[in-house]
Enzyme design. Structure first.
Site, PDB file in Angstrom:
ATOM      1  N   ARG A 188      71.040 -26.718  38.101  1.00  0.00           N
ATOM      2  CA  ARG A 188      72.250 -27.420  37.678  1.00  0.00           C
ATOM      3  C   ARG A 188      73.457 -27.125  38.551  1.00  0.00           C
ATOM      4  O   ARG A 188      74.189 -28.021  38.954  1.00  0.00           O
ATOM      5  CB  ARG A 188      72.625 -27.038  36.230  1.00  0.00           C
ATOM      6  CG  ARG A 188      71.875 -27.774  35.183  1.00  0.00           C
ATOM      7  CD  ARG A 188      71.694 -26.886  33.979  1.00  0.00           C
ATOM      8  NE  ARG A 188      70.751 -25.835  34.325  1.00  0.00           N
ATOM      9  CZ  ARG A 188      69.438 -25.946  34.173  1.00  0.00           C
ATOM     10  NH1 ARG A 188      68.933 -27.003  33.631  1.00  0.00           N
ATOM     11  NH2 ARG A 188      68.632 -24.965  34.538  1.00  0.00           N
TER      12      ARG A 188
ATOM     13  N   HIS B 199      80.723 -16.091  36.767  1.00  0.00           N
ATOM     14  CA  HIS B 199      80.324 -17.467  37.077  1.00  0.00           C
ATOM     15  C   HIS B 199      81.493 -18.368  36.651  1.00  0.00           C
ATOM     16  O   HIS B 199      81.403 -19.132  35.698  1.00  0.00           O
ATOM     17  CB  HIS B 199      79.053 -17.799  36.286  1.00  0.00           C
ATOM     18  CG  HIS B 199      78.284 -18.997  36.781  1.00  0.00           C
ATOM     19  ND1 HIS B 199      78.803 -19.922  37.665  1.00  0.00           N
ATOM     20  CD2 HIS B 199      77.034 -19.416  36.482  1.00  0.00           C
ATOM     21  CE1 HIS B 199      77.878 -20.858  37.884  1.00  0.00           C
ATOM     22  NE2 HIS B 199      76.801 -20.572  37.194  1.00  0.00           N
TER      23      HIS B 199
ATOM     24  N   LYS C   9      71.981  -6.355  52.945  1.00  0.00           N
ATOM     25  CA  LYS C   9      72.215  -7.727  52.534  1.00  0.00           C
ATOM     26  C   LYS C   9      73.697  -8.064  52.611  1.00  0.00           C
ATOM     27  O   LYS C   9      74.088  -9.143  53.022  1.00  0.00           O
ATOM     28  CB  LYS C   9      71.737  -7.944  51.119  1.00  0.00           C
ATOM     29  CG  LYS C   9      71.999  -9.363  50.758  1.00  0.00           C
ATOM     30  CD  LYS C   9      71.495  -9.712  49.441  1.00  0.00           C
ATOM     31  CE  LYS C   9      71.892 -11.157  49.227  1.00  0.00           C
ATOM     32  NZ  LYS C   9      72.042 -11.490  47.883  1.00  0.00           N
TER      33      LYS C   9
END
Ligand code: NCD
Length: 331
Positions: free
Chosen positions: A76, A157, A108
């Protein structure tokens, strides 16, 4: 903005001075927003939603490129960001192997920094999802262009939280005075970490329901309480649902558990089924950022307040607003 039957029927473009509030900014944490900035995102999203619904072809971001960097699975969020950019007349670049990027911490981190340095030379706006908390902040340090955090591990988020607020607004017409229950994996769930911060601007009563091991981090609760918001914690889902206008359900974040036996212990603790909905406050709106596993049974889908698929649809106008606002491109 005027909303009828959950549909935007009228939406004015915010005034130029307010449109400039987010120009040039990164979107990293829900904690960064003032109430006026949240309102501008809502108004701009409504403005775009109406235009798209009316069939207008937009050129607001014509000639601009969005880099879509998802170092963790997404359906999504990624598709709605990419749709949003396309709807604005812009274009999208991506990295096919992005999901394969290594997950170890410092190595990373350095790799991310270097790749963002380069991507920043190709694109005008960068959307990043990473399994590592803080990755978006690191990307923002590397990039001159705006970086939008699309989920950093168990961190935040913020763009999801914006579309969650927009969904409540459309479903209920207003947020002030509502009782909102956040349910599920509040420890690892980045959507709720961001959502509780945005909710703290709207005078809501907030109830948290989670297994003991998966409670909302104490520092986040302390942050929102500092803003004068009442946060109640309980394990009585039925009672919370009976008092709530909105029930926001989250998935137990299996991928964040170090010990899968711990996941097995809690995965079925709270299930929202027909019985819970029938005993809930009349008109309750049921939300979920998706994907769901088993935490909302499919029999709930036919309940008219089940808003989770409409919620996913709202990702497009809200992300159109965020992209155009940070680039100063709202026409
Ligand atoms: C969420 C996420 O990725 O944090 N999904 C989403 O963005 N719609 C929630 C989840 O994965 O459970």
């Amino acid at each position: 903005m005027e909303i009828k039957n959950k549909v935007i029927v009228q939406a004015a473009k915010p005034a130029e001075a307010r449109l400039a509030l987010l120009k040039g900014k990164d979107i990293l944490s829900a904690a960064q927003f003032s109430k006026d900035e949240i309102d501008v995102v809502m108004e701009t999203a409504a403005y775009y939603e109406k235009k798209v619904k009316d069939g207008e072809v937009l050129k607001d971001m014509e000639g601009k490129v969005m880099a879509s960097l998802f170092f963790e699975p997404s359906t999504r969020t990624r598709l709605s960001f990419e749709t949003a950019m396309n709807r604005l007349g812009g274009s999208v670049i991506t990295v096919a192997e992005s999901a394969k990027v290594q997950t170890s911490s410092t190595a990373k981190g350095e790799t991310l920094y270097d790749s963002i340095k380069v991507v920043d030379l190709y694109a005008d706006v960068i959307v990043v999802r990473s399994p590592q908390k803080g990755a978006a902040d690191e990307a923002a340090l590397a990039a001159d262009n705006p970086v939008l955090n699309s989920g950093d591990g168990a961190g935040e988020h913020p763009t999801q939280a914006m579309l969650d607020i927009y969904t409540i607004l459309k479903e209920r017409g207003d947020l002030s005075g509502l009782t909102v229950t956040l349910l599920g994996d509040l420890k690892h769930g980045r959507t709720v970490h961001s959502l509780i911060r945005l909710l703290s601007h709207f005078g809501c009563r907030i109830i948290l329901v989670a297994p003991d091991q998966l409670k909302m981090p104490a520092e986040i609760v302390a942050d929102v309480e500092k803003l004068g918001v009442k946060v109640e914690q309980t394990d009585n889902l039925q009672q919370a649902a009976a008092e709530s206008d909105v029930l926001y359900v989250t998935r137990i974040q299996k991928e964040r558990f170090e010990d899968l036996a711990e996941y097995e212990k809690v995965k079925d603790d709270f299930i929202v089924d027909d019985k819970i909905v029938k005993a809930a406050k009349s008109g309750i709106v049921i939300m979920h950022p998706l994907p769901r596993v088993n935490e909302i049974t499919v029999d709930v889908d036919s309940y008219e307040g089940a808003a989770y698929f409409r919620q996913a649809g709202n990702g497009v106008p809200v992300r159109m607003a965020l992209l155009a606002l940070v680039k100063g491109c709202v026409r």
